[in-house]
Design an enzyme around this catalytic site. Structure first.
Site, short mmCIF file in Angstrom:
data_model
loop_
_atom_site.label_atom_id
_atom_site.label_comp_id
_atom_site.label_asym_id
_atom_site.label_seq_id
_atom_site.Cartn_x
_atom_site.Cartn_y
_atom_site.Cartn_z
N LYS A 125 -72.95 -3.55 38.94
CA LYS A 125 -72.83 -2.87 40.23
C LYS A 125 -74.21 -2.34 40.63
O LYS A 125 -74.94 -1.83 39.76
CB LYS A 125 -71.83 -1.72 40.09
CG LYS A 125 -71.47 -1.01 41.38
CD LYS A 125 -70.43 0.08 41.11
CE LYS A 125 -69.94 0.76 42.37
NZ LYS A 125 -68.88 1.77 42.09
N SER B 63 -64.89 1.23 45.12
CA SER B 63 -66.16 0.80 45.65
C SER B 63 -66.82 -0.35 44.89
O SER B 63 -67.69 -1.03 45.43
CB SER B 63 -67.13 1.99 45.66
OG SER B 63 -67.38 2.44 44.35
N SER C 97 -62.82 3.64 41.45
CA SER C 97 -63.64 2.51 41.91
C SER C 97 -63.78 1.34 40.96
O SER C 97 -64.33 0.31 41.34
CB SER C 97 -65.03 2.99 42.28
OG SER C 97 -65.01 3.52 43.58
N1 GLN Z 1 -62.49 5.58 46.76
C1 GLN Z 1 -62.94 6.81 46.18
C2 GLN Z 1 -63.98 7.46 47.05
O1 GLN Z 1 -64.29 6.92 48.07
C3 GLN Z 1 -63.43 6.57 44.80
C4 GLN Z 1 -64.80 6.07 44.75
C5 GLN Z 1 -65.31 5.86 43.37
O2 GLN Z 1 -64.56 5.89 42.39
N2 GLN Z 1 -66.61 5.70 43.29
O3 GLN Z 1 -64.47 8.51 46.74
#
Ligand code: GLN
Length: 471
Positions: A75, A150, A174
């Site tokens: 990532k 994400s 994410s």
């Molecule tokens: N979707 C969640 C957010 O937008 C989790 C994101 C993540 O785990 N980095 O905060």
């Protein structure tokens, strides 16, 4: 799909050449990447060089690592020395880290070959990769749908067969949410099990790095490599990496599997049907299903959307046009800060910074941030009570299968609800993983989430392995 463990086995015994493996992977990326957009960059030259070095080591009879010759995608919020690390944000444009994240050093030491950096929602804020400054990633199962986020690029890269393993980061879901939507395995380890050194911080008390893979064994192998104490991360747990691959065949006979009786509403029936099928499979394999209650689970989403933005507002203050990437020259310093941030950050990141700054401001701190921390304590207490009665807990990973592009972009709350079932474990610091378990609406993948208490990874992986056998 090529198994990571098979590649490593072949390369280390000389029956496969790492260079051939890399070429095959690059060819696969070439065929479909223009359609999927899993990567922000493919580091083909470096990968070829690394592969040649591994092949030379094998020829020379040197001992190679457990991931010898295995191409891995990262990532793009993990630092790679000399290779752009963008967090899919314009504000980091042109920035090349002067050092490798600990996970990157560990992968390399194990013989893995970094093949590229994957797309994400800007600074890991989102559930669909639609917040990337470089355009979204497509779900390989249906390119009109999101891969989740994400870490959508990493999940899609594994699902499309570009790589057999990838790393993501999970602050509120994410890793697990995109794993579920793309039909792959995704693991969020116990907070502190994997070093965060060199992971670009979003919400430091929640962030954790973990693996994506096609199956449970590959995920366990990757996690064993990246886990373990790191003096460079003060929140790293001072003990060796757990043995996970060794427990995968232990079965679940006699294990207790928790079923949450007060699960928040909002889960689609096709997903709930798969969860029921998962309970049936585990029961058939000799486990006992026990009812548990998590009364504070309904407050977790709200607490998360105070705590995570609060930490983000502090962490992202470092992007000021002076120390990293983008700088918009202006007549004075404050104007330069403002112009740089205005141009460099996307809408969702700005929203989070404002929410977090508000939640931490004098007069609101106790009412918002302080309250959220109390909820965090409550959910930990709920889990502690539950884990007296059960070894693991099973929930859906996500409320629905992969959704269409654009269907939630105008409604932040709808997007935030994607994390309904994944956030509680981040707040508690516990491990959880998503395992593909059949399909739901539109024949799209459904993931089942296995949750365990702190350092309960062995129990979690045993159950995940059983679910995989059953599916
Ligand atoms: N979707 C969640 C957010 O937008 C989790 C994101 C993540 O785990 N980095 O905060």
């Amino acid at each position: 799909m090529q198994k990571l463990v098979d590649i490593a086995f072949g390369v280390s015994n000389g029956s496969l050449s790492a260079s051939d493996v890399v070429e095959q992977h690059l060819a696969r990326i070439e065929t479909r990447e223009s359609e999927i957009h899993a990567f922000n960059c493919v580091t083909a030259d470096q990968a070829r060089q690394d592969a040649a070095n591994i092949d030379a080591d094998v020829k020379a009879g040197k001992k190679v690592g457990v991931l010898a010759g295995v191409p891995i995608a990262l990532k793009d919020n993990m630092c790679t020395r000399g290779v752009a690390t963008t967090c899919s944000s314009k504000i980091l444009e042109g920035w090349k880290p002067p050092y490798d994240a600990t996970v990157v050093s560990k992968l390399r030491a194990a013989g893995a070959i970094i093949i590229g950096k994957t797309n994400l929602d800007e600074f890991a804020m989102g559930s669909s990769t639609e917040n990337s400054a470089f355009g979204p990633t497509k779900n390989p199962h249906d390119i009109s749908r999101v891969p989740g986020g994400s870490s959508g690029g990493s999940a899609a890269a594994v699902s499309a067969g570009f790589v057999s393993g990838a790393l993501g980061s999970d602050t509120g879901g994410s890793i697990r949410q995109p794993a579920a939507l793309c039909g792959v395995v995704g693991v969020k380890p116990t907070y502190g099990m994997v070093s965060r050194y060199g992971l670009v911080a979003f919400a430091s008390s929640l962030d954790q790095i973990g693996p994506f893979a096609n199956d449970v064994r590959d995920a366990a192998t990757l996690l064993e490599v990246i886990a373990g104490h790191d003096p460079m991360d003060s929140t790293s747990i001072p003990q060796p990496a757990p043995s996970l691959v060794s427990v995968l065949d232990h079965g679940v006979s006699g294990m207790r599997i928790g079923k949450v009786t007060d699960l928040p509403e909002g889960c689609e029936p096709d997903v709930l049907a798969r969860l029921e099928a998962a309970f049936d499979a585990l029961r058939a394999a000799g486990a006992t299903i026990v009812d548990i209650e998590l009364p504070s689970i309904t407050y977790c989403l709200t607490a998360y959307y105070l705590i995570a933005p609060a930490e983000a507002s502090s962490n992202l203050a470092r992007y000021d046009g002076v120390r990293y990437g983008l700088r918009i020259d202006s007549p004075d310093l404050n104007a330069m800060y403002a112009a740089t941030r205005e141009a460099g950050f996307g809408d969702e990141v700005k929203r989070r910074i404002m929410l977090g700054t508000y939640a931490l401001s004098a007069g609101y701190y106790d009412a918002y941030y302080g309250k959220a921390l109390k909820v965090r304590r409550l959910i930990s207490d709920d889990f502690a009570r539950a884990y007296k009665k059960t070894d693991v807990v099973l929930t859906p990973t996500t409320p629905s299968v992969a959704f269409k592009f654009g269907s939630k972009t105008d409604d932040p709350l709808a997007m935030y609800l994607c994390d309904l079932f994944t956030i509680p474990t981040n707040l508690a610091g516990h491990p959880a993983m998503s395992v593909p378990f059949g399909t739901g609406a539109h024949s799209l993948p459904v993931g089942v989430q296995v949750l365990a208490p702190t350092l309960g990874e062995q129990a979690m992986f045993r159950v995940a392995a059983e679910l995989e056998r059953a599916s």
